[in-house]
Scaffold this active site. Structure first.
Site, PDB file in Angstrom:
ATOM      1  N   MET A 245       0.801  -1.186  -0.103  1.00 59.46           N
ATOM      2  CA  MET A 245      -0.193  -0.027  -0.068  1.00 59.46           C
ATOM      3  C   MET A 245       0.796   1.184  -0.051  1.00 59.46           C
ATOM      4  O   MET A 245       0.406   2.221   0.858  1.00 59.46           O
ATOM      5  CB  MET A 245      -0.929   0.049   1.200  1.00 59.46           C
ATOM      6  CG  MET A 245      -1.902  -1.399   1.126  1.00 59.46           C
ATOM      7  SD  MET A 245      -2.882  -1.639  -0.391  1.00 59.46           S
ATOM      8  CE  MET A 245      -4.129  -0.645  -0.122  1.00 59.46           C
ATOM      9  N   ARG A 246       1.730   1.159  -1.049  1.00 56.19           N
ATOM     10  CA  ARG A 246       2.448   2.427  -1.055  1.00 56.19           C
ATOM     11  C   ARG A 246       3.173   2.796  -2.540  1.00 56.19           C
ATOM     12  O   ARG A 246       2.917   1.982  -3.432  1.00 56.19           O
ATOM     13  CB  ARG A 246       3.983   2.338  -0.341  1.00 56.19           C
ATOM     14  CG  ARG A 246       3.797   2.227   1.212  1.00 56.19           C
ATOM     15  CD  ARG A 246       5.270   2.187   1.797  1.00 56.19           C
ATOM     16  NE  ARG A 246       5.022   1.976   3.027  1.00 56.19           N
ATOM     17  CZ  ARG A 246       5.207   3.077   4.018  1.00 56.19           C
ATOM     18  NH1 ARG A 246       5.484   4.264   3.547  1.00 56.19           N
ATOM     19  NH2 ARG A 246       4.780   3.054   5.434  1.00 56.19           N
ATOM     20  N   ILE A 247       3.072   4.249  -2.651  1.00 56.93           N
ATOM     21  CA  ILE A 247       3.729   4.477  -3.972  1.00 56.93           C
ATOM     22  C   ILE A 247       5.012   4.146  -4.312  1.00 56.93           C
ATOM     23  O   ILE A 247       5.956   4.477  -3.673  1.00 56.93           O
ATOM     24  CB  ILE A 247       3.183   6.043  -4.292  1.00 56.93           C
ATOM     25  CG1 ILE A 247       1.879   6.390  -4.131  1.00 56.93           C
ATOM     26  CG2 ILE A 247       3.702   6.367  -5.629  1.00 56.93           C
ATOM     27  CD1 ILE A 247       0.941   5.851  -4.830  1.00 56.93           C
TER      28      ILE A 247
ATOM     29  N   ASN B  38       1.742  -5.151 -10.363  1.00 54.56           N
ATOM     30  CA  ASN B  38       1.025  -4.761  -9.328  1.00 54.56           C
ATOM     31  C   ASN B  38      -0.391  -5.401  -9.783  1.00 54.56           C
ATOM     32  O   ASN B  38      -0.633  -5.410 -10.781  1.00 54.56           O
ATOM     33  CB  ASN B  38       0.781  -3.197  -9.101  1.00 54.56           C
ATOM     34  CG  ASN B  38      -0.243  -2.910  -8.127  1.00 54.56           C
ATOM     35  OD1 ASN B  38      -0.166  -3.512  -7.100  1.00 54.56           O
ATOM     36  ND2 ASN B  38      -1.228  -1.952  -8.366  1.00 54.56           N
TER      37      ASN B  38
ATOM     38  N   HIS C 175      -4.531  -4.814  -8.821  1.00 53.06           N
ATOM     39  CA  HIS C 175      -5.185  -3.667  -8.321  1.00 53.06           C
ATOM     40  C   HIS C 175      -6.806  -4.273  -8.500  1.00 53.06           C
ATOM     41  O   HIS C 175      -7.127  -4.817  -9.295  1.00 53.06           O
ATOM     42  CB  HIS C 175      -5.271  -2.446  -9.395  1.00 53.06           C
ATOM     43  CG  HIS C 175      -6.058  -1.254  -8.556  1.00 53.06           C
ATOM     44  ND1 HIS C 175      -5.689  -0.464  -7.746  1.00 53.06           N
ATOM     45  CD2 HIS C 175      -7.280  -0.954  -9.186  1.00 53.06           C
ATOM     46  CE1 HIS C 175      -6.780   0.349  -7.294  1.00 53.06           C
ATOM     47  NE2 HIS C 175      -7.668   0.179  -8.208  1.00 53.06           N
TER      48      HIS C 175
ATOM     49  N   GLN D  66     -11.343 -10.816  -5.345  1.00 56.13           N
ATOM     50  CA  GLN D  66     -10.017 -11.434  -4.790  1.00 56.13           C
ATOM     51  C   GLN D  66      -9.921 -12.882  -5.462  1.00 56.13           C
ATOM     52  O   GLN D  66      -8.662 -13.410  -5.634  1.00 56.13           O
ATOM     53  CB  GLN D  66      -9.883 -11.419  -3.264  1.00 56.13           C
ATOM     54  CG  GLN D  66      -9.229 -10.112  -2.826  1.00 56.13           C
ATOM     55  CD  GLN D  66      -8.433 -10.414  -1.610  1.00 56.13           C
ATOM     56  OE1 GLN D  66      -9.086 -10.827  -0.636  1.00 56.13           O
ATOM     57  NE2 GLN D  66      -7.263  -9.962  -1.683  1.00 56.13           N
TER      58      GLN D  66
ATOM     59  N   GLN E 177     -10.713 -13.923  -8.309  1.00 56.43           N
ATOM     60  CA  GLN E 177     -10.135 -13.700  -9.762  1.00 56.43           C
ATOM     61  C   GLN E 177      -8.657 -13.172  -9.440  1.00 56.43           C
ATOM     62  O   GLN E 177      -8.027 -13.461 -10.355  1.00 56.43           O
ATOM     63  CB  GLN E 177     -11.147 -12.617 -10.576  1.00 56.43           C
ATOM     64  CG  GLN E 177     -12.526 -13.125 -10.610  1.00 56.43           C
ATOM     65  CD  GLN E 177     -12.111 -14.606 -11.447  1.00 56.43           C
ATOM     66  OE1 GLN E 177     -11.574 -14.764 -12.615  1.00 56.43           O
ATOM     67  NE2 GLN E 177     -12.964 -15.709 -10.973  1.00 56.43           N
ATOM     68  N   GLU E 178      -8.330 -12.502  -8.449  1.00 55.17           N
ATOM     69  CA  GLU E 178      -6.889 -11.665  -8.346  1.00 55.17           C
ATOM     70  C   GLU E 178      -6.178 -13.130  -8.208  1.00 55.17           C
ATOM     71  O   GLU E 178      -4.980 -13.047  -8.735  1.00 55.17           O
ATOM     72  CB  GLU E 178      -6.927 -11.005  -7.302  1.00 55.17           C
ATOM     73  CG  GLU E 178      -7.452  -9.745  -7.184  1.00 55.17           C
ATOM     74  CD  GLU E 178      -7.134  -8.958  -5.987  1.00 55.17           C
ATOM     75  OE1 GLU E 178      -6.621  -9.448  -5.058  1.00 55.17           O
ATOM     76  OE2 GLU E 178      -7.566  -7.839  -5.800  1.00 55.17           O
TER      77      GLU E 178
HETATM   78  C1  GAR Z   1      -5.688  -7.110  -2.933  1.00 57.51           C
HETATM   79  O1  GAR Z   1      -7.352  -6.927  -3.069  1.00 57.51           O
HETATM   80  C2  GAR Z   1      -5.071  -6.280  -3.886  1.00 57.51           C
HETATM   81  O2  GAR Z   1      -5.983  -5.877  -5.124  1.00 57.51           O
HETATM   82  C3  GAR Z   1      -5.182  -4.667  -3.049  1.00 57.51           C
HETATM   83  O3  GAR Z   1      -4.925  -5.137  -1.700  1.00 57.51           O
HETATM   84  C4  GAR Z   1      -5.196  -6.430  -1.564  1.00 57.51           C
HETATM   85  C5  GAR Z   1      -4.394  -7.230  -0.844  1.00 57.51           C
HETATM   86  O4  GAR Z   1      -4.741  -8.512  -0.513  1.00 57.51           O
HETATM   87  N1  GAR Z   1      -4.392  -3.916  -3.454  1.00 57.51           N
HETATM   88  C6  GAR Z   1      -4.447  -2.413  -3.608  1.00 57.51           C
HETATM   89  O5  GAR Z   1      -5.591  -2.047  -3.224  1.00 57.51           O
HETATM   90  C7  GAR Z   1      -3.379  -1.792  -4.076  1.00 57.51           C
HETATM   91  N2  GAR Z   1      -3.894  -0.433  -4.609  1.00 57.51           N
HETATM   92  P1  GAR Z   1      -3.799  -9.430  -0.124  1.00 57.51           P
HETATM   93  O6  GAR Z   1      -2.906  -9.010   1.046  1.00 57.51           O
HETATM   94  O7  GAR Z   1      -4.817 -10.964   0.744  1.00 57.51           O
HETATM   95  O8  GAR Z   1      -3.125 -10.231  -1.288  1.00 57.51           O
END
Ligand code: GAR
Length: 207
Positions: A97-99, A114, A116, A178, A180-181
């Protein structure tokens, strides 16, 4: 890039690490030709570190102080030094969660990915699933993209969609995204591992 051996992945994350787990599981199942060389977090007690350690993967807290929302200056250099020490070829932001700033982008050109939780370019930034719900979209999803100097603006490698249901809450929609992620990230990394991705300007082409 056309790696001949398994892709050496360094994962950065700030939270629970379910995406990191999906990558680790895909490697174990033979769906992803890679190895996770280290998992680093800017949050000392993040569960992502515990997960990695439980599976014998080197895991370290690397302080990003004094910055609150970016990885810059000495904090960036500290993180880069650890990634290099473990031999990372590709950096995976799995809920980091950082740029990311110029020093790291220049050290790993087109080698930082990344995930998103939205169909970019819609809903960049934080709580994207909530933004999608509040906007009233009927389709949501996730995006795997290369990181550039903007916030969630880099070349898009892969996207997956999910329906938005009338009964959805932010939590149920995020859970569906998630799922799908956890499919998209290993798939995207396998494309890299196979040397099938070429970035031209802002377009990522898959051969
Ligand atoms: C995920 O849903 C990811 O897409 C999001 O944080 C979550 C991390 O979940 N990322 C962002 O919002 C970045 N801008 P995880 O720790 O269970 O992988």
């Amino acid at each position: 890039m056309k790696p001949t051996s398994p892709l050496a992945i360094g994962i950065l994350g700030s939270g629970k690490g379910t995406n990191a787990q999906a990558i680790i599981d895909a490697i174990a199942a033979g769906r992803l030709n890679a190895r996770v060389v280290c998992v680093l977090s800017d949050v000392p007690d993040a569960f992502i570190l515990q997960r990695a350690r439980q599976q014998g993967i080197p895991a370290e807290f690397v302080s990003a102080a004094p910055f609150k929302t970016k990885l810059d200056g000495e904090a960036e250099q500290r993180t880069l030094a650890v990634l290099r020490r473990y031999g990372a070829e590709v950096i995976v932001l799995a809920g980091f969660m950082r740029i990311i700033k110029r020093g790291m982008l220049q050290a790993f050109p087109h080698r930082i990915l990344n995930i998103h939780p939205a169909l970019l370019p819609a809903f960049p930034g934080v709580d994207s699933w909530k933004q999608a719900l509040d906007y009233g979209v009927k389709v949501a999803g996730c995006t795997v993209h290369f990181v550039d100097e903007g916030t969630d603006t880099g070349p898009i490698l892969l996207q997956k969609t999910v329906p938005v249901l009338d009964s959805d809450t932010p939590a149920t929609l995020h859970a569906r995204i998630q799922e799908q992620e956890h499919i998209a990230f290993p798939e995207a990394l396998q494309l890299l591992a196979e040397g099938r991705v070429q970035v031209e300007g802002r377009i990522a082409r898959i051969s």
